[in-house]
Write an enzyme that holds these catalytic residues in place. Structure first.
Site: not given
Length: 459
Positions: A45, A138, A143, A422
């Site tokens: 992130n 998602c 979000r 991912r």
């Protein structure tokens, strides 16, 4: 600062993993002890938003400790499509964003990565005009980006939304954002990062109140400061940015991934095994370590960046996910796997994302005793789980299934590995080095997944 508008396209996340992910499964034989040391990769992130932040700089940037992940590779492709020159040597990326005014990012790239929306801040600050469609939700929940939009408007941007496309532009001759005082109704990590990046090149001082305090926000601020940005207060609820005209080259290392480190700590606890890990920033793992101690494990610091977990008899506890420094939502699924084999009754309340308990059904397939009521899971610990075919539903759910498989009798087959790729760099190899019995096995492309067919039979 002038340049032609750049149009970015972003829609619903569609995780299209590498061919080997889509055509393989992970087979894990449980109840094997772990031992040894594992190296923790750079934070996913943090890397994603720092790569977006590199768009702010018209000079060369060198980034170190960049993890080799599907999402990170996608962000690199998006930057390349914008005209950014990238050279990669292992975990070192050399980035030249001196010319980004002539390209458009292809829809097929940005539609696969929600984090690409964060490019709106640096592109607007750098070029004065950007178009980007509203992102869809998602798998783990919605979000929204309304906080991003309102913040940019407060800084003087003209933001129009038509047919699902956000068009942001800066009026005036110098096409420069203006400093502003911005209060976030919720401490959104994405909004905090987007507005902080935009403010680095703004005219005057920007103050972000109720800002997100996550370590990844601090890492972005440190990166921007290394390029000459003036940022104070990152890691607190108030961030103050004094805008500068231009940023300069830098050589910067991405912070270690606290979620990967937490996942391996849980692996030691669920496998009743001592393992160590580095590099880590122990202060980033406060809530995770506290809950592991509640459950019965000891986490000791062997050096300034190395932790060792010493497991005990696992017992029940209660968990509520919260923004940092509270318990991270990205560790909720992994702890649920641990609590399924911990003695007593536990509860987990998911307060951050409304649809992040889809892994419950897969854990139940392995014999977990879990009852759901809304976003609260009540877990009654069982002596052991049983191997079964399961399907990963999102990134952290995939890690939870790996952990559950370590504690299960027999073999577990995990599908949906595109999610795992991912966010975890070389997880299979790292687990193998610790002594776990697992391997990635290719499957026929047209073969119907066993877990999927079993689920269909239950309908």
């Amino acid at each position: 600062m002038e340049g032609r508008p750049i149009t970015l396209s972003i829609d619903r996340i569609q995780t299209s993993a590498p061919p080997e992910a889509g055509n393989s499964v992970l087979q894990i034989w449980g109840r094997s002890p772990l031992h040894g040391h594992v190296r923790i990769s750079g934070a996913k992130n943090a890397a994603l938003v720092v790569l977006a932040g590199a768009l702010l700089c018209p000079e060369h940037c060198r980034l170190r400790n960049v993890p080799s992940l599907v999402d990170v590779a996608r962000m690199g492709q998006i930057l390349s499509a914008l005209g950014v020159k990238i050279q990669q040597n292992g975990d070192v990326w050399d980035i030249d964003a001196s010319d980004i005014s002539h390209s458009q990012a292809p829809y097929e790239l940005v539609s696969q990565l929600r984090a690409s929306f964060f490019a709106i801040g640096p592109l607007l600050a750098r070029l004065g005009d950007v178009r980007i469609p509203l992102p869809g939700g998602c798998a783990i929940g919605a979000r929204p980006v309304d906080l991003h939009v309102r913040g940019l408007q407060a800084m003087g941007a003209d933001v129009q939304i038509h047919h699902g496309v956000v068009h942001a532009s800066i009026p005036g001759v110098d096409r420069r954002l203006k400093g502003a005082c911005i209060y976030l109704d919720y401490p959104s990590v994405g909004a905090t990062e987007t507005l902080m990046m935009a403010a680095t090149l703004a005219d005057g001082e920007t103050r972000i109140e109720n800002a997100a305090q996550e370590p990844e926000v601090v890492d972005l601020a440190n990166f921007c400061r290394s390029m000459g940005a003036k940022i104070q207060g990152a890691g607190t609820k108030t961030i103050i940015i004094s805008g500068v005209r231009r940023l300069h080259e830098t050589d910067y290392s991405i912070v270690p991934d606290r979620i990967e480190a937490g996942t391996f700590l849980v692996a030691g606890a669920i496998a009743h095994s001592e393992i160590s890990m580095s590099p880590v920033v122990p202060d980033h793992l406060g809530a995770t370590i506290a809950k592991l101690r509640d459950i019965g494990s000891r986490v000791v610091r062997e050096s300034h960046d190395c932790l060792r977990i010493i497991p005990g008899e696992n017992r029940a506890t209660d968990i509520e996910t919260l923004p940092y420094p509270g318990f991270p939502t990205d560790m909720q699924a992994q702890f649920m796997a641990l609590l399924t084999v911990s003695e007593g009754n536990s509860t987990i309340s998911e307060t951050v994302f409304e649809n992040r308990l889809r892994h419950v059904a897969e854990l139940q397939r392995m014999g977990a005793d879990i009852r759901l009521k809304g976003n609260i899971a009540v877990i009654r610990g069982v002596p052991f789980l049983s191997g079964a075919p399961v399907m990963a539903t999102d990134l952290r759910a995939s890690a939870a299934l790996v952990l559950a498989a370590l504690a299960a009798d027999g073999m577990t087959t995990i599908q949906g590995l595109q999610h795992l790729d991912r966010g975890y760099e070389n997880l299979t190899e790292k687990m193998q080095k610790l002594g776990a019995k697992l391997e990635r096995v290719p499957v026929e492309v047209n073969a119907q997944p066993e877990a999927e067919s079993s689920a269909s039979a239950l309908k």
